[in-house]
Enzyme design. Structure first.
Site, short mmCIF file in Angstrom:
data_model
loop_
_atom_site.label_atom_id
_atom_site.label_comp_id
_atom_site.label_asym_id
_atom_site.label_seq_id
_atom_site.Cartn_x
_atom_site.Cartn_y
_atom_site.Cartn_z
N CYS A 111 0.57 0.75 -10.35
CA CYS A 111 2.00 0.38 -10.57
C CYS A 111 1.99 0.18 -12.39
O CYS A 111 1.01 -0.50 -12.71
CB CYS A 111 2.48 -0.78 -9.88
SG CYS A 111 3.74 -1.40 -10.31
N HIS A 154 6.29 2.13 -1.81
CA HIS A 154 6.00 1.39 -2.95
C HIS A 154 7.24 1.25 -3.73
O HIS A 154 7.68 -0.02 -4.11
CB HIS A 154 5.10 2.12 -3.90
CG HIS A 154 4.58 1.50 -4.95
ND1 HIS A 154 3.24 1.03 -5.52
CD2 HIS A 154 5.30 1.22 -6.04
CE1 HIS A 154 3.29 0.76 -6.49
NE2 HIS A 154 4.51 0.51 -7.06
N GLU A 155 8.14 2.15 -4.19
CA GLU A 155 9.24 1.84 -4.88
C GLU A 155 10.32 1.22 -3.95
O GLU A 155 11.24 0.33 -4.50
CB GLU A 155 9.95 3.23 -5.05
CG GLU A 155 9.01 4.02 -6.32
CD GLU A 155 8.58 3.33 -7.32
OE1 GLU A 155 9.29 2.39 -7.85
OE2 GLU A 155 7.34 3.56 -7.65
N HIS A 158 9.61 -2.57 -4.36
CA HIS A 158 10.04 -3.11 -5.61
C HIS A 158 11.47 -3.54 -5.42
O HIS A 158 12.15 -4.64 -6.11
CB HIS A 158 10.23 -1.86 -6.84
CG HIS A 158 8.75 -1.85 -7.44
ND1 HIS A 158 8.05 -2.83 -8.12
CD2 HIS A 158 7.79 -0.90 -7.68
CE1 HIS A 158 7.09 -2.43 -8.74
NE2 HIS A 158 6.82 -1.09 -8.38
ZN ZN Z 1 5.35 -0.20 -9.08
#
Ligand code: ZN
Length: 183
Positions: A111, A154-155, A158
């Site tokens: 990341c 993963h995004e 966020h």
């Molecule tokens: Zn990330």
């Protein structure tokens, strides 16, 4: 290519824990510019000539919140062939369905906000289907699998203030390894 001036927040910054908000259309010119800057930045970070010159960490995804902007937007730049890239600009995404099967990245996820080595398993769905809006506000659907599925999850995390390191079991980083497939 000219390296855009963007400042990526580090994991210690509490802004990364904010829940991003739904985006309305049309996008502002400022947001359009940030999207273009992120595409350029992620592309350059994956091209040796540039990541060497500018000392960049290669990355394929970045969410607006990593620049301190709590909006439901992220960008993924996937290298599909040698220095050939496919861009995804994803706004207001929703997961519609996902596989039962779980996978994890064997060498560990990375990341651009986490500037240290982290080992351990981050369980992800092997495949999923999402709905999102494109830059014009049109609803679209997309199926993703394998590493692209990992990048999307993963995004999307966020946008909910979640970092991949949160998902690793601190006491047993390789817990349930046998229940998932390594990619
Ligand atoms: Zn990330």
């Amino acid at each position: 290519m000219i390296l855009p001036k963007i400042k990526i927040l580090d994991e210690k910054d509490k802004t990364l824990r904010k829940i991003s908000k739904e985006v309305t259309f049309p996008l502002t010119e400022e947001d359009q510019k940030i999207i273009d800057d992120i595409i350029t930045y992620l592309t350059m970070s994956q091209i040796e000539k540039y990541y060497t010159k500018y000392n960049l960490r290669p990355g394929m995804g970045l969410a607006f919140i990593q620049l301190g902007i709590p909006k439901n937007i992220f960008v993924i730049v996937e290298e599909v062939d040698d220095e050939k890239f496919e861009n995804y600009v994803i706004i207001n995404p929703k997961m519609l369905s996902h596989s039962e099967e779980l996978i994890y990245v064997g060498e560990g996820e990375g990341c651009l906000s986490v500037n240290r080595e982290v080992t351990g398993i981050v369980p992800r769905y092997a495949r999923m289907r999402i709905s999102y809006q494109d830059r014009d506000g049109q609803r679209q659907e997309l199926r993703v699998r394998e590493d692209l599925s990992v990048a999307f999850q993963h995004e999307m995390d966020h946008l909910n203030g979640i970092l991949f390191v949160d998902k690793i079991d601190a006491k047993n980083p390789f817990k349930d390894k046998e229940k998932m497939r390594e990619i």
